[in-house]
Scaffold this motif. Sequence first.
Motif, PDB file in Angstrom:
ATOM      1  N   PHE A  90       0.819  -1.212   0.000  1.00 41.97           N
ATOM      2  CA  PHE A  90       0.000   0.000   0.000  1.00 41.97           C
ATOM      3  C   PHE A  90       0.858   1.270   0.000  1.00 41.97           C
ATOM      4  N   LYS A  91       2.103   1.174   0.443  1.00 41.09           N
ATOM      5  CA  LYS A  91       2.983   2.335   0.513  1.00 41.09           C
ATOM      6  C   LYS A  91       3.467   2.784  -0.864  1.00 41.09           C
ATOM      7  N   ASP A  92       3.431   1.881  -1.830  1.00 38.96           N
ATOM      8  CA  ASP A  92       3.992   2.159  -3.157  1.00 38.96           C
ATOM      9  C   ASP A  92       2.917   1.970  -4.230  1.00 38.96           C
ATOM     10  N   LYS A  93       2.734   2.975  -5.056  1.00 41.56           N
ATOM     11  CA  LYS A  93       1.654   2.941  -6.045  1.00 41.56           C
ATOM     12  C   LYS A  93       1.779   1.759  -7.003  1.00 41.56           C
ATOM     13  N   ARG A 348      -2.172  12.637   4.871  1.00 39.31           N
ATOM     14  CA  ARG A 348      -1.527  11.653   5.752  1.00 39.31           C
ATOM     15  C   ARG A 348      -2.396  11.408   6.985  1.00 39.31           C
ATOM     16  N   THR A 351      -4.994   9.180   6.467  1.00 41.28           N
ATOM     17  CA  THR A 351      -4.363   7.885   6.152  1.00 41.28           C
ATOM     18  C   THR A 351      -4.422   7.517   4.675  1.00 41.28           C
ATOM     19  N   PRO A 353      -2.381   7.167   1.246  1.00 39.16           N
ATOM     20  CA  PRO A 353      -0.960   6.993   0.923  1.00 39.16           C
ATOM     21  C   PRO A 353      -0.455   8.224   0.161  1.00 39.16           C
ATOM     22  N   ASP A 354       0.847   8.462   0.210  1.00 40.11           N
ATOM     23  CA  ASP A 354       1.411   9.646  -0.441  1.00 40.11           C
ATOM     24  C   ASP A 354       1.204   9.640  -1.954  1.00 40.11           C
TER      25      ASP A 354
END
Length: 415
Positions: A90-93, A348, A351, A353-354
């Motif tokens: 989930f942190k990385d597209k 953020r 919640t 993701p960036d």
Amino acid sequence: MKLEERGRAKYRPLKDYDKDQVQALLLDKIKEEEKLIQNIESDFELPILDYRDDRINVISLFSGCGGLDLGVELAGLSAMIGEEEALEAFKDKKKFNDLRGNSIFHTIYSNDLFKEANESYRLNFPHVFQQELDIRKVKTFPKADLVLGGFPCPGFSEAGPRLIDDERNFLYIHFIRCLLQAKPFAFIAENVKGLTTLGKGEVLKQIEQDFESAGYKVQTKLVNARDYGVPQLRERVFIVGIRKNLNFEYIHPDPTHGDGKIQYVTLKDAIGKIEDPGDWFKGGFSPIYLSRNRKKKWNEQSFTIQASGRQAPLHPSGPDMVKLDKDKWELPGDESQHRRLSVKEIARIQTFPDWFEFFDGGNMNVQKNNRLDKQYKQIGNAVPVKLAKAMAMPLALWAKDNINTIKNNNSVLMK
């Protein structure tokens, strides 16, 4: 309650009403909405949607930019490949996009009227067909296994007028109309805390009865986002329904964070290491803004993120606000020591993701604050992703093991 029009103010809150008045008003408004439904005329035909026989096909109503949808999808992925692997992806597209098709939940259709939020939704959910149309004008909803939606809440909000007969309070009827057509095994509806007390509780009671009359066992609970790993004090009502012919009892999950559990996630945890916070809403602070504390400490959770750049909480840096009197606070020192949380920071805190993209309207000729405000509005209106994930996990785990039961029951209902 609605009073007679007086000058420019069309509505006035009426406090001295009884339960019979509230119920009569609600039933009258429901009948009005039903008449509107009967008069819908539309030649629009849905395209062929991306149904999957091996997944729970999902409809999203009042989808906004997709916070609820993303959390539900993440829950479905966690159920299928494991919590740790899903959260890491989930942190990385790219990693998430490579794996998201494995989620037990597969969204096929969404509906909303907010143009910029719809564009954000398209950027982040490219496989979903989106209908940008007033839900009151949608004649036919597609079949589905699960329906989601945070039906509009301004009329329920404790910060707003709380008018029992605000027309926005009755859009939930179209959610129920969708249930009757789509025939899902379950639904998840989200709303503000004010729904629990509006009309001395009669409004929520009527909503629950209406959902039950559509064929669902309904469970309602007020939860706080910070109890589920969200760095924010945000109380919301989750109404979850399970079709009555299924042998499954939904129970809202117990808090995962707090006393005796995992420590609450703090502002420092969420935004303390952001090197480039990006842009934030700039401008003065009105007396209304300074009527209460707007700044939390690094070791606390944020105030509720609102759908407005101007009303965004202050960044924890700099000196604390000082209370001068009732409803009167000040920002000590120079104003340059205080700023609102940026778009990236509130995302953020919600919640997201960036990598999640928030469309700002795309018109560079529009003042920067106005473009930013469109992003603040989308993010503030959204359900925190990890709160949505928590509420959807019981459904995801049961659906994973009972998908054949769900599909077989749906087949019978749809004949």
